[in-house]
Design a protein around this motif. Sequence first.
Motif, PDB file in Angstrom:
ATOM      1  N   ARG A 142     -26.142  64.851 105.642  1.00  0.00           N
ATOM      2  CA  ARG A 142     -25.910  65.792 107.341  1.00  0.00           C
ATOM      3  C   ARG A 142     -24.688  66.202 107.379  1.00  0.00           C
ATOM      4  NH1 ARG A 142     -30.255  61.544 108.341  1.00  0.00           N
ATOM      5  NH2 ARG A 142     -28.544  60.093 108.722  1.00  0.00           N
ATOM      6  N   VAL A 143     -23.735  65.387 107.248  1.00  0.00           N
ATOM      7  CA  VAL A 143     -22.334  65.902 107.404  1.00  0.00           C
ATOM      8  C   VAL A 143     -21.912  67.130 106.618  1.00  0.00           C
ATOM      9  CG1 VAL A 143     -19.831  65.625 107.180  1.00  0.00           C
ATOM     10  CG2 VAL A 143     -21.608  63.574 107.679  1.00  0.00           C
ATOM     11  N   ALA A 144     -22.335  67.268 105.388  1.00  0.00           N
ATOM     12  CA  ALA A 144     -22.231  68.624 104.706  1.00  0.00           C
ATOM     13  C   ALA A 144     -23.097  69.880 105.081  1.00  0.00           C
ATOM     14  CB  ALA A 144     -22.811  68.411 102.967  1.00  0.00           C
ATOM     15  N   ILE A 145     -24.429  69.492 105.596  1.00  0.00           N
ATOM     16  CA  ILE A 145     -25.227  70.293 106.321  1.00  0.00           C
ATOM     17  C   ILE A 145     -24.319  70.848 107.656  1.00  0.00           C
ATOM     18  CG2 ILE A 145     -27.145  71.082 107.431  1.00  0.00           C
ATOM     19  CD1 ILE A 145     -28.460  69.091 105.405  1.00  0.00           C
ATOM     20  N   GLY A 146     -23.958  69.721 108.432  1.00  0.00           N
ATOM     21  CA  GLY A 146     -23.274  69.913 109.597  1.00  0.00           C
ATOM     22  C   GLY A 146     -21.805  71.006 109.326  1.00  0.00           C
ATOM     23  N   ARG A 147     -21.393  70.785 108.289  1.00  0.00           N
ATOM     24  CA  ARG A 147     -20.101  71.628 108.162  1.00  0.00           C
ATOM     25  C   ARG A 147     -20.619  73.345 107.708  1.00  0.00           C
ATOM     26  NH1 ARG A 147     -17.223  69.465 102.653  1.00  0.00           N
ATOM     27  NH2 ARG A 147     -18.994  70.107 102.015  1.00  0.00           N
ATOM     28  N   ALA A 148     -21.802  73.259 107.505  1.00  0.00           N
ATOM     29  CA  ALA A 148     -22.370  74.785 107.301  1.00  0.00           C
ATOM     30  C   ALA A 148     -22.539  75.399 108.760  1.00  0.00           C
ATOM     31  CB  ALA A 148     -23.571  74.684 106.294  1.00  0.00           C
ATOM     32  N   ILE A 149     -23.414  74.301 109.412  1.00  0.00           N
ATOM     33  CA  ILE A 149     -23.842  74.900 110.788  1.00  0.00           C
ATOM     34  C   ILE A 149     -22.756  75.216 111.642  1.00  0.00           C
ATOM     35  CG2 ILE A 149     -25.061  74.047 112.890  1.00  0.00           C
ATOM     36  CD1 ILE A 149     -26.694  72.130 111.270  1.00  0.00           C
ATOM     37  N   VAL A 150     -21.682  74.574 111.681  1.00  0.00           N
ATOM     38  CA  VAL A 150     -20.651  74.894 112.672  1.00  0.00           C
ATOM     39  C   VAL A 150     -20.125  76.216 112.402  1.00  0.00           C
ATOM     40  CG1 VAL A 150     -19.753  72.375 112.927  1.00  0.00           C
ATOM     41  CG2 VAL A 150     -18.577  73.796 111.095  1.00  0.00           C
ATOM     42  N   ARG A 151     -20.422  76.976 111.366  1.00  0.00           N
ATOM     43  CA  ARG A 151     -20.023  78.398 111.134  1.00  0.00           C
ATOM     44  C   ARG A 151     -20.793  79.444 111.530  1.00  0.00           C
ATOM     45  NH1 ARG A 151     -18.849  79.079 104.932  1.00  0.00           N
ATOM     46  NH2 ARG A 151     -18.597  81.064 105.605  1.00  0.00           N
ATOM     47  N   LYS A 152     -22.106  78.883 112.294  1.00  0.00           N
ATOM     48  CA  LYS A 152     -23.179  79.905 112.767  1.00  0.00           C
ATOM     49  C   LYS A 152     -23.188  80.897 111.578  1.00  0.00           C
ATOM     50  CE  LYS A 152     -22.230  78.711 117.497  1.00  0.00           C
ATOM     51  NZ  LYS A 152     -22.048  79.138 118.988  1.00  0.00           N
ATOM     52  N   PRO A 153     -23.638  80.660 110.493  1.00  0.00           N
ATOM     53  CA  PRO A 153     -23.522  81.915 109.493  1.00  0.00           C
ATOM     54  C   PRO A 153     -25.122  82.605 109.579  1.00  0.00           C
ATOM     55  CG  PRO A 153     -24.482  79.955 108.518  1.00  0.00           C
ATOM     56  CD  PRO A 153     -23.927  79.292 109.762  1.00  0.00           C
TER      57      PRO A 153
END
Length: 377
Positions: A142-153
């Motif tokens: 979930r943290v790895a996914i969160g790291r992607a979410i914060v960038r709003k790609p």
Amino acid sequence: MASVSLRGIGKRYGNGHAVIDGVNLDIAHGEFMVFVGPSGCGKSTLLRMIAGLERISAGELAIGGQRANDLAPARRDLAMVFQSYALYPHMTVFENMAFALKLAGCKGAQLEQAVQRAAHILQITELLQRRPKDLSGGQRQRVAIGRAIVRKPGVFLFDEPLSNLDASLRVQMRAELRRLHQDLGATMIYVTHDQVEAMTLGQRIAVIHAGRIAQVGTPQALYNAPANLFVAGFLGAPKMNFIAAQLVEAAPQSARVSLADGTAVMVPVDARRAQPGEQLTLGIRAEHLLPDSAGPHSIALTVNQVEYLGDQTIAYASLAGNAVPIALRQHATSVDLHTGAIIHVRPDARHCHLFDSAGDAFLHPVTIPQSNQATID
């Protein structure tokens, strides 16, 4: 959000071997697309080409309507989640999630708000001050996914992100990924070799075989109307039964075939492109072999193995003249499925499929929507 378009995409290495060969695919804004196939089929290579981690040998890639073949990965508006969590062990969860934003110059309240929003979506707010060693496998993912979410790609890329989790946690994470897609409404491309993940996550699925797309469609379309033997055999557990058959007669609405044991079966397909006497393959799923009494139109099977699964029983049986065992699924307790038993079944004609010698399916009289058909060059 962003759309992704692939036109004639190919990948060849120095020896000329084609890993990806002429892939055409359109992925719409906000769609959850799954690439599924066996190990070595090229699905991860295709994802890495979209990400910019592998060079494109042929064809054209467009992201959000912009040609992306020569764009650097950082300029493609993508975020990728790998099978490995790849978290920095000396950083807290907050610091791991904020790292990419800091590199991009984001700081202060804007940084805090972005991380808190992602943590809230993933329900890991209480973990922000922990370090990776203090987290479970599911929490790390979930943290790895969160790291992607914060960038709003514009596009999320997932490369077998659940492979390292145990079975029960994979079920939980699949539900969370579905919820995440609904909450974000983002375009997501997900690679897996697990057909269950593909069927439960994908709005559409691209089945990849030997570097080419064998068929694209909704989970229901691929399961109920496979375009070829590979798709029919890859999706479904147990996989579709394949029975050697000979064409006796073909008409626009139906074809009559004869099995090795002499049983005649009517299949509602248009098989007029085949010739009487031609060797074909009859496909029927385990749940569509129905109990029947002995008779000239029933199929006699000898049960070799039985798997009791609580709500259902899977039996594997032999059919005279057919080299591969036949699987059947029964929910009724009245059927005696024990090793050595002789049982009679009849195929549900509505769910029978017929394949030619090249492995391609004869279409049922009801035309399959174009969006669900194979896209093979």
